[in-house]
Design a protein around this motif. Structure first.
Motif, PDB file in Angstrom:
ATOM      1  N   ALA A 176     -21.761  -0.332 -28.791  1.00 21.94           N
ATOM      2  CA  ALA A 176     -21.596  -0.652 -27.384  1.00 21.94           C
ATOM      3  C   ALA A 176     -22.889  -0.298 -26.652  1.00 21.94           C
ATOM      4  O   ALA A 176     -23.626   0.606 -27.071  1.00 21.94           O
ATOM      5  N   HIS A 177     -23.172  -0.993 -25.562  1.00 22.58           N
ATOM      6  CA  HIS A 177     -24.398  -0.739 -24.809  1.00 22.58           C
ATOM      7  C   HIS A 177     -24.475   0.726 -24.369  1.00 22.58           C
ATOM      8  O   HIS A 177     -25.516   1.374 -24.511  1.00 22.58           O
ATOM      9  N   ARG A 178     -23.393   1.235 -23.821  1.00 24.36           N
ATOM     10  CA  ARG A 178     -23.389   2.612 -23.341  1.00 24.36           C
ATOM     11  C   ARG A 178     -23.663   3.592 -24.487  1.00 24.36           C
ATOM     12  O   ARG A 178     -24.402   4.559 -24.323  1.00 24.36           O
ATOM     13  N   THR A 179     -23.073   3.322 -25.653  1.00 28.15           N
ATOM     14  CA  THR A 179     -23.272   4.208 -26.810  1.00 28.15           C
ATOM     15  C   THR A 179     -24.739   4.241 -27.221  1.00 28.15           C
ATOM     16  O   THR A 179     -25.302   5.314 -27.501  1.00 28.15           O
ATOM     17  N   ALA A 180     -25.369   3.070 -27.274  1.00 25.25           N
ATOM     18  CA  ALA A 180     -26.788   3.007 -27.646  1.00 25.25           C
ATOM     19  C   ALA A 180     -27.642   3.763 -26.634  1.00 25.25           C
ATOM     20  O   ALA A 180     -28.575   4.491 -27.014  1.00 25.25           O
ATOM     21  N   GLY A 181     -27.328   3.593 -25.333  1.00 25.77           N
ATOM     22  CA  GLY A 181     -28.086   4.286 -24.303  1.00 25.77           C
ATOM     23  C   GLY A 181     -27.939   5.797 -24.395  1.00 25.77           C
ATOM     24  O   GLY A 181     -28.919   6.548 -24.286  1.00 25.77           O
ATOM     25  N   ILE A 182     -26.717   6.255 -24.600  1.00 27.53           N
ATOM     26  CA  ILE A 182     -26.467   7.695 -24.708  1.00 27.53           C
ATOM     27  C   ILE A 182     -27.144   8.261 -25.947  1.00 27.53           C
ATOM     28  O   ILE A 182     -27.779   9.326 -25.909  1.00 27.53           O
ATOM     29  N   LEU A 183     -27.043   7.548 -27.070  1.00 25.02           N
ATOM     30  CA  LEU A 183     -27.648   8.016 -28.317  1.00 25.02           C
ATOM     31  C   LEU A 183     -29.165   8.126 -28.182  1.00 25.02           C
ATOM     32  O   LEU A 183     -29.774   9.135 -28.563  1.00 25.02           O
TER      33      LEU A 183
ATOM     34  N   TYR B 241     -33.227   7.093 -16.984  1.00 28.44           N
ATOM     35  CA  TYR B 241     -33.326   6.128 -15.881  1.00 28.44           C
ATOM     36  C   TYR B 241     -32.886   4.732 -16.328  1.00 28.44           C
ATOM     37  O   TYR B 241     -32.206   4.015 -15.586  1.00 28.44           O
ATOM     38  N   SER B 242     -33.249   4.364 -17.546  1.00 31.48           N
ATOM     39  CA  SER B 242     -32.964   3.007 -18.023  1.00 31.48           C
ATOM     40  C   SER B 242     -31.477   2.740 -18.193  1.00 31.48           C
ATOM     41  O   SER B 242     -31.046   1.585 -18.174  1.00 31.48           O
ATOM     42  N   ASN B 243     -30.669   3.794 -18.351  1.00 28.42           N
ATOM     43  CA  ASN B 243     -29.225   3.605 -18.440  1.00 28.42           C
ATOM     44  C   ASN B 243     -28.664   2.976 -17.170  1.00 28.42           C
ATOM     45  O   ASN B 243     -27.637   2.290 -17.213  1.00 28.42           O
ATOM     46  N   GLY B 244     -29.341   3.218 -16.047  1.00 26.90           N
ATOM     47  CA  GLY B 244     -28.916   2.589 -14.807  1.00 26.90           C
ATOM     48  C   GLY B 244     -29.690   1.326 -14.488  1.00 26.90           C
ATOM     49  O   GLY B 244     -29.132   0.346 -14.001  1.00 26.90           O
ATOM     50  N   TYR B 245     -30.990   1.340 -14.804  1.00 27.60           N
ATOM     51  CA  TYR B 245     -31.840   0.217 -14.419  1.00 27.60           C
ATOM     52  C   TYR B 245     -31.532  -1.038 -15.215  1.00 27.60           C
ATOM     53  O   TYR B 245     -31.610  -2.156 -14.674  1.00 27.60           O
TER      54      TYR B 245
ATOM     55  N   ARG C 251     -29.014  -2.604 -16.114  1.00 29.13           N
ATOM     56  CA  ARG C 251     -27.806  -3.368 -15.829  1.00 29.13           C
ATOM     57  C   ARG C 251     -27.785  -3.696 -14.347  1.00 29.13           C
ATOM     58  O   ARG C 251     -28.367  -2.973 -13.519  1.00 29.13           O
ATOM     59  N   ASP C 252     -27.104  -4.777 -13.996  1.00 29.86           N
ATOM     60  CA  ASP C 252     -27.138  -5.248 -12.619  1.00 29.86           C
ATOM     61  C   ASP C 252     -26.073  -4.548 -11.771  1.00 29.86           C
ATOM     62  O   ASP C 252     -25.372  -3.639 -12.228  1.00 29.86           O
TER      63      ASP C 252
ATOM     64  N   PHE D 173     -30.228  -4.762 -24.755  1.00 30.02           N
ATOM     65  CA  PHE D 173     -30.324  -3.382 -24.280  1.00 30.02           C
ATOM     66  C   PHE D 173     -30.569  -2.415 -25.438  1.00 30.02           C
ATOM     67  O   PHE D 173     -31.415  -1.518 -25.349  1.00 30.02           O
ATOM     68  N   GLN D 174     -29.857  -2.592 -26.552  1.00 31.02           N
ATOM     69  CA  GLN D 174     -30.031  -1.711 -27.709  1.00 31.02           C
ATOM     70  C   GLN D 174     -31.432  -1.852 -28.291  1.00 31.02           C
ATOM     71  O   GLN D 174     -32.062  -0.866 -28.695  1.00 31.02           O
ATOM     72  N   ARG D 175     -31.914  -3.076 -28.327  1.00 30.95           N
ATOM     73  CA  ARG D 175     -33.277  -3.326 -28.815  1.00 30.95           C
ATOM     74  C   ARG D 175     -34.301  -2.616 -27.920  1.00 30.95           C
ATOM     75  O   ARG D 175     -35.304  -2.069 -28.410  1.00 30.95           O
TER      76      ARG D 175
END
Length: 674
Positions: A28-35, A115-119, A121-122, A131-133
């Motif tokens: 999931a996008h959130r999982t990749a960002g958190i990891l 910062y990118s976890n918020g930036y 996404r719209d 996003f994961q890439r």
């Protein structure tokens, strides 16, 4: 120091790259960002432990009884062996500048990850495609920069130098469906590869004459197990071939000068010095967090770090240092002039970055041991540290503005202080810091640079003071045009702009606080060119008391005057900017179009190289080379058609040919006998 933590510092970002790159599409996008964020957070903590252990533990492998900070090789196994005395190793070198860069890189990288976890996404919570890439590429870049700054030898640095270039290419071109982003990524890659060719040639020259790639062989003397101290006699000993009589020369210059200038050429490319600066403004096509990470705080300082790493060698060649000074000074003034006219807020910050990196180059170029223990070296590294914090802050603020407004153009903004108070205050702190207003971080580092320049040359001091004044002017021009000028008009059907989620706001607050207090760090006792402390005693006011206030007062006055001029011209809507533009139309036009460097490069490549050189070569290849080969083929084909009857398969024909040949051979033999 045990090598476990340093190994993890390098291995963890690499592991995050592999995991997110290979398996990210299944997450999931959130999982990749958190990891990705957690991985970089752990790396940052370990880097802080390593740096604080180095600077403050007092261990004998890090600092001797005289208080001199030493270089410590944590590990350095052999990787490739060319012959008995020349091998490439992959290691981890800990010294003042590598410890400093560990802190800078991991801090900014963690802030960008968060910062990118918020930036990315719209406003409706829809994540960016790929996003994961994106997080995989961020991890690759962080790994590459960390490997670069802890390199024990110049070839290891070159390997990671190229990895930094590759990851920069991937991040700039992240929006690969956007033609301008693809073009910008190719431009950055090609320009820096051209510079890196010079870097590689310089490395080969240096290693050919010295028989080594190791930094400690070039600049230090061994004082214990895996421990080294900067010693000016060490370069003389290891570079005996350069200093022997007669010294090797090429085209009127020493071979060492050529090697160091070519190595600096690589730094010019990475740090966007003229005339290899053209890639950086276009690199703003990448996501704004990429601009904060790569083009404000980390990748672009690689060139400065390269010169600092080999500084004892550069001290041996006055010509090389003078070239660095001139290139830096010209670049700083050029970029500051261009920044005064740009309308894209990210491009203003991009040219500001070019100018500030050039400030650091000038500081290294004027550094001499006889003047305040090499003040210029310390000042350049100090400005590298403070600039990383407030320039990353400014870029992340720009990202928050773009995320809220949907445009990079300041003409779509205006009057945003009422709608985005946290972003407003953070951006203002960044502007005060870069302008050099006391007590913000930039005041201390910038004035140390100006003091070093003043001790070297009055001309360059006046020149760089003018650049500092322009910096204060264009930054507050940008500040007023974004947050003041006139009331913000909310387009029909749009929500009012507002501060962004905590993932984007928290990095702004942290970096703003650091930009307020970083100037009080007693840098002169932590990072100097030879490890010797510059202050006898240290307290919170050390940097204030150590300043040359005759220089500081002048530069502070210049900055205040520049800010006042910007306030008069841009705080409220008025005709003054248009009047100035109309009074100097040619100058404004040249600055707005970046002094037509891009057009010059296009003319050289398309008209001269492609048109005048490549076209004749292509004609020669098609008509002469290909024509000759085609002629051989035509002759062979015609000849084969002419003699194909000899292979008809008719036995009677073969017998007649045989008899004719026998008769002919007999006749020739008879004639010869007669």
């Amino acid at each position: 120091m045990e090598p476990v933590i340093p190994i993890i510092i390098l291995a963890l970002p690499l592991a995050m790259f592999l995991v997110l790159g290979l398996c990210g599409h299944k997450m999931a996008h959130r999982t990749a960002g958190i990891l990705g964020t957690l991985g970089m957070g752990v790396t940052m903590v370990l880097a802080y432990i390593t740096a604080f252990t180095y600077f403050f533990s007092g261990a004998p492998e890090f600092i001797n009884a005289e208080g001199v900070r030493l270089q410590y090789v944590v590990f350095n196994p052999e990787w490739l062996s060319f012959y008995k005395d020349l091998a490439i190793k992959i290691g981890f070198l800990l010294d003042p500048i590598s410890a400093l860069l560990l802190v800078v890189i991991t801090t900014i990288s963690f802030m960008v990850h968060l910062y990118s976890n918020g930036y990315m996404r719209d406003h409706h919570g829809v994540w960016e495609t790929g996003f994961q890439r994106f997080y995989a590429f961020l991890s690759l870049f962080s790994f590459s920069m960390l490997g670069l700054v802890v390199a024990t030898n110049i070839f290891q640095m070159y390997i990671f130098w190229e990895l930094v270039g590759a990851s920069s290419y991937l991040l700039i071109g992240f929006y690969y469906t956007k033609p301008s982003a693809v073009s910008a990524s190719k431009k950055a890659f090609i320009v820096t590869r051209f510079a890196d060719l010079g870097f590689l040639i310089g490395i080969l020259i240096l290693s050919f004459y010295t028989g080594t790639f190791e930094f400690t062989d070039f600049t230090s003397v061994n004082v214990g197990k895996d421990t080294f101290a900067i010693d000016m006699s060490a370069p003389t000993a290891i570079l005996a071939k350069f200093t022997s009589s007669p010294a090797p020369m090429f085209l009127g210059g020493s071979v060492l000068t050529w090697a160091l200038v070519l190595i600096f050429m690589g730094g010019m490319g990475k740090s966007a010095m003229m005339p290899l600066h053209i890639w950086l403004p276009d690199a703003m096509e990448g996501p704004t967090p990429v601009s904060a990470l790569i083009h404000a705080a980390t990748m672009v300082v690689a060139g400065v770090y390269l010169v600092a790493r080999l500084f004892p060698l550069y001290l041996m060649e006055e010509t090389a240092l003078n070239i660095i000074t001139v290139v830096g000074a010209l670049t700083a003034f050029y970029a500051a002039m261009v920044a005064c006219t740009q309308v894209d807020i990210k491009r203003v910050l991009a040219f500001s970055t070019i100018s500030q990196i050039a400030f650091m180059m000038v500081s290294l170029g004027v550094a001499r041991p006889e003047f305040h223990h090499g003040l210029g070296y310390m000042a350049g590294m100090f400005h590298l540290f403070t600039h990383a914090m407030f320039k990353a802050l400014l870029f992340l603020c720009a990202g928050a503005l773009i995320h809220a407004i949907g445009s990079n153009d300041y003409t779509a903004m205006h009057g945003l202080r009422k709608y985005m108070p946290i972003t407003h205050i953070s951006f203002l702190i960044g502007c005060l810091a870069i302008a050099g207003i006391i007590p913000f971080a930039g005041f201390f580092s910038k004035d140390e640079i100006l003091t070093a320049v003043f001790g070297h040359s009055i001309f360059w001091y006046i020149w760089m003071s003018a650049v500092a004044g322009l910096t204060a002017f264009y930054m507050f021009r940008l500040y007023y045009l974004i947050f003041w000028w006139k009331e913000h008009k909310i387009p029909e059907g749009h929500h009012a702009p507002h501060d962004q989620p905590w993932t984007m706001t928290l990095p702004l607050v942290i970096l703003a606080i650091v930009s307020c207090v970083a100037g009080f760090v007693p840098f002169g006792n932590l990072v100097t060119w030879n490890g010797h402390p510059m202050f006898e005693s240290v307290n919170f006011f050390t940097n204030l008391t150590a300043l040359d206030w005759s220089v500081a007062a002048i530069s502070l006055s210049v900055a205040v005057i520049a800010i006042l001029i910007a306030t008069v011209m841009y705080k409220k809507e008025n005709p003054l900017p248009d009047k100035m533009k109309n009074a100097l139309p040619r100058l404004w036009d040249w600055c707005y179009h970046r002094f037509y460097w891009d057009e010059l490069y296009m003319f050289i490549t398309h008209k001269i190289i492609f048109g005048c050189i490549c076209k004749p070569i292509a004609w020669f290849d098609r008509h002469i080379i290909d024509g000759t080969m085609d002629g051989f083929a035509w002759v062979t084909q015609r000849l084969s058609f002419a003699i194909r009857g000899l292979q008809s398969g008719n036995i009677q024909f073969y017998v007649w040919v045989y008899l004719f040949g026998v008769v002919l051979l007999g006749a020739i033999t008879a004639i010869c006998l007669l």
